[in-house]
Write a protein that holds these residues in place. Structure first.
Motif, mmCIF file in Angstrom:
data_model
loop_
_atom_site.group_PDB
_atom_site.id
_atom_site.type_symbol
_atom_site.label_atom_id
_atom_site.label_comp_id
_atom_site.label_asym_id
_atom_site.label_seq_id
_atom_site.Cartn_x
_atom_site.Cartn_y
_atom_site.Cartn_z
ATOM 1 N N ALA A 101 37.023 136.175 70.878
ATOM 2 C CA ALA A 101 36.239 136.503 69.752
ATOM 3 C C ALA A 101 34.598 136.588 70.171
ATOM 4 N N ILE A 102 34.483 135.885 71.092
ATOM 5 C CA ILE A 102 32.897 135.910 71.629
ATOM 6 C C ILE A 102 32.838 137.145 72.400
ATOM 7 N N HIS A 103 33.872 137.450 73.329
ATOM 8 C CA HIS A 103 33.729 138.888 74.043
ATOM 9 C C HIS A 103 33.572 139.974 73.007
ATOM 10 N N PHE A 108 30.761 144.398 71.036
ATOM 11 C CA PHE A 108 30.660 145.522 70.157
ATOM 12 C C PHE A 108 29.268 145.522 69.333
ATOM 13 N N PHE A 109 28.622 144.217 69.250
ATOM 14 C CA PHE A 109 27.393 144.434 68.802
ATOM 15 C C PHE A 109 26.141 144.863 69.455
ATOM 16 N N PHE A 110 26.379 144.286 70.848
ATOM 17 C CA PHE A 110 25.336 144.293 71.949
ATOM 18 C C PHE A 110 25.577 145.215 72.920
ATOM 19 N N GLY A 111 26.767 145.429 73.134
ATOM 20 C CA GLY A 111 27.127 146.423 74.313
ATOM 21 C C GLY A 111 27.259 145.697 75.554
ATOM 22 N N TRP A 112 27.341 144.133 75.569
ATOM 23 C CA TRP A 112 27.476 143.328 76.765
ATOM 24 C C TRP A 112 28.896 143.168 76.878
ATOM 25 N N TRP A 123 31.079 149.621 72.235
ATOM 26 C CA TRP A 123 29.752 149.181 71.845
ATOM 27 C C TRP A 123 29.679 150.008 70.455
ATOM 28 N N PHE A 124 29.489 149.429 69.384
ATOM 29 C CA PHE A 124 29.509 150.168 68.069
ATOM 30 C C PHE A 124 28.574 151.592 68.192
ATOM 31 N N LEU A 125 27.469 151.540 68.799
ATOM 32 C CA LEU A 125 26.636 152.481 69.007
ATOM 33 C C LEU A 125 27.163 153.852 69.845
ATOM 34 N N ASP A 126 28.331 153.566 70.589
ATOM 35 C CA ASP A 126 29.161 154.581 71.569
ATOM 36 C C ASP A 126 30.025 155.056 70.474
ATOM 37 N N LEU A 127 30.403 154.296 69.594
ATOM 38 C CA LEU A 127 31.356 154.978 68.391
ATOM 39 C C LEU A 127 30.826 155.674 67.631
#
Length: 129
Positions: A101-103, A108-112, A123-127
């Motif tokens: 869940a942390i991963h 998803f939100f930070f691209g880390w 990462w959501f921006l990649d989507l």
């Protein structure tokens, strides 16, 4: 953000999630063993993550740098808190879901993507692109 700062953010997030899971697991106890919960949080998350980072940096097999922190997660709390069967039924699935869940959140939100590098979450921006 550089590697060590990112690691500290991961560790702080893991500590908050882990403490919340432990507190939720023993929520029916009176009084709650807050000192044990805090010590378990530090040992399992901070020590486990520092060990995993060190072992990963030395290119040890994945089952060592994930295995030992997982053993800490699954063996220490039930033993130290003397969890009942009911508490174990609550704790075990939550303990399984904490790391992924942390991963997923940070990927998803930070691209880390470094928290659990064994599986990739876009990462959501990649989507969006």
């Amino acid at each position: 953000m550089n590697g060590i700062n990112q690691f500290l953010v991961y560790m702080f997030a893991a500590m908050m999630v882990y403490f919340a899971v432990l507190t939720f697991t023993v929520r029916k106890r009176t009084p709650r063993p807050y000192i044990k919960l805090i010590l378990l949080t530090i040992i399992v998350t901070a020590v486990g993550m520092i060990f995993a980072r060190t072992a990963y940096g030395k290119e040890l097999p994945w089952w060592i740098f994930y295995g030992i922190p997982v053993l800490l997660t699954y063996l220490f709390p039930p033993a130290i808190l003397r969890m009942s069967r009911y508490e174990l039924l609550i704790y075990t699935p939550l303990a399984v879901l904490m790391g992924p869940a942390i991963h997923i959140f940070f990927s998803f939100f930070f691209g880390w993507h470094e928290y659990m590098p064994l599986f990739y979450i876009p990462w959501f921006l990649d989507l969006i692109r």
